[in-house]
Design a protein around this motif. Structure first.
Motif, PDB file in Angstrom:
ATOM      1  N   SER A 131      44.225  30.179  46.427  1.00 59.50           N
ATOM      2  CA  SER A 131      42.772  30.340  46.484  1.00 59.50           C
ATOM      3  C   SER A 131      42.393  31.134  47.734  1.00 59.50           C
ATOM      4  N   PRO A 132      41.370  31.942  47.620  1.00 59.95           N
ATOM      5  CA  PRO A 132      40.968  32.795  48.746  1.00 59.95           C
ATOM      6  C   PRO A 132      40.318  32.001  49.874  1.00 59.95           C
ATOM      7  N   ASN A 133      40.458  32.509  51.064  1.00 59.71           N
ATOM      8  CA  ASN A 133      39.783  31.956  52.233  1.00 59.71           C
ATOM      9  C   ASN A 133      38.615  32.864  52.577  1.00 59.71           C
ATOM     10  N   GLY A 134      37.400  32.350  52.526  1.00 57.44           N
ATOM     11  CA  GLY A 134      36.231  33.160  52.870  1.00 57.44           C
ATOM     12  C   GLY A 134      35.942  34.211  51.826  1.00 57.44           C
ATOM     13  N   ASN A 135      35.845  35.463  52.267  1.00 56.54           N
ATOM     14  CA  ASN A 135      35.473  36.571  51.381  1.00 56.54           C
ATOM     15  C   ASN A 135      36.677  37.328  50.847  1.00 56.54           C
ATOM     16  N   GLN A 136      37.873  36.835  51.031  1.00 55.24           N
ATOM     17  CA  GLN A 136      39.060  37.545  50.594  1.00 55.24           C
ATOM     18  C   GLN A 136      39.339  37.276  49.118  1.00 55.24           C
ATOM     19  N   ARG A 178      45.106  35.751  46.150  1.00 58.85           N
ATOM     20  CA  ARG A 178      46.437  36.348  46.266  1.00 58.85           C
ATOM     21  C   ARG A 178      47.395  35.560  45.395  1.00 58.85           C
ATOM     22  N   GLY A 179      48.371  36.269  44.890  1.00 56.63           N
ATOM     23  CA  GLY A 179      49.352  35.612  44.056  1.00 56.63           C
ATOM     24  C   GLY A 179      50.761  35.919  44.512  1.00 56.63           C
ATOM     25  N   LEU A 180      51.659  35.017  44.178  1.00 61.06           N
ATOM     26  CA  LEU A 180      53.067  35.164  44.492  1.00 61.06           C
ATOM     27  C   LEU A 180      53.851  35.162  43.186  1.00 61.06           C
ATOM     28  N   LEU A 181      54.651  36.193  42.984  1.00 61.80           N
ATOM     29  CA  LEU A 181      55.546  36.272  41.835  1.00 61.80           C
ATOM     30  C   LEU A 181      56.965  36.089  42.359  1.00 61.80           C
TER      31      LEU A 181
END
Length: 160
Positions: free
Chosen positions: A21-26, A29-32
């Motif tokens: 889950s994003p922090n703030g306005n970012q 992100r995902g990890l494959l």
């Protein structure tokens, strides 16, 4: 500790995806993560002989990994470029453990063992491949947003 790595191998298991889950306005992100067996081919007079490769976890971070995970399949041949890093942790009994993994920058699909490739639009509709443009090597539609202009006009030098 890390070093540049480039290797070719086969995916040994189904891809794993974790979305953070994003922090703030970012953006999210995902990890494959892929488990890959990299070869150690040694050339001989009778061709290449595999002299014992190795298994390594391959990780790549990006916001589109959920879509990428659909591309990669067990047994698929891939080329990985990135860096080899030593991952250290403590197991459940408190013992120190370590393992090398590859933090990938690029993962390319090699044409071995690929039966079919179908391109779909973002909405899931089939997009037929368009024939090449007759305007030259760099037609207006060559770029992802059509931003490249044709450096050679179709009537250059009075030809055509």
């Amino acid at each position: 500790m890390s070093t540049h790595f480039m290797g070719e191998g086969n995916i040994g298991s189904d891809p794993e995806v974790k979305m953070l889950s994003p922090n703030g306005n970012q953006p999210p992100r995902g990890l494959l993560r892929l488990n890959v067996r990299f070869d150690n081919p040694v050339p001989t007079e009778n061709g290449n002989v595999d002299k014992g490769g190795f298994w390594a976890n391959v990780e790549i971070w990006h916001r589109d990994v959920e879509q990428w995970a659909r591309l990669y399949q067990r047994g698929m041949r891939i080329m990985v470029s990135g860096r080899m890093v030593l991952d250290e942790w403590k197991d459940s009994e408190g013992n120190g453990r370590s393992q090398f993994k590859v933090q990938a920058v690029r993962i390319g699909i090699l044409p071995f063992r690929v039966a079919q490739v179908v391109f779909e639009s973002a909405q899931g509709q089939h997009t037929p491949r368009q024939p090449p443009s007759q305007q030259g090597a760099y037609s207006k539609s060559a770029g992802p947003d059509g931003e490249w202009d044709n450096p050679v006009s179709t009537n250059a030098g009075g030809l055509g």
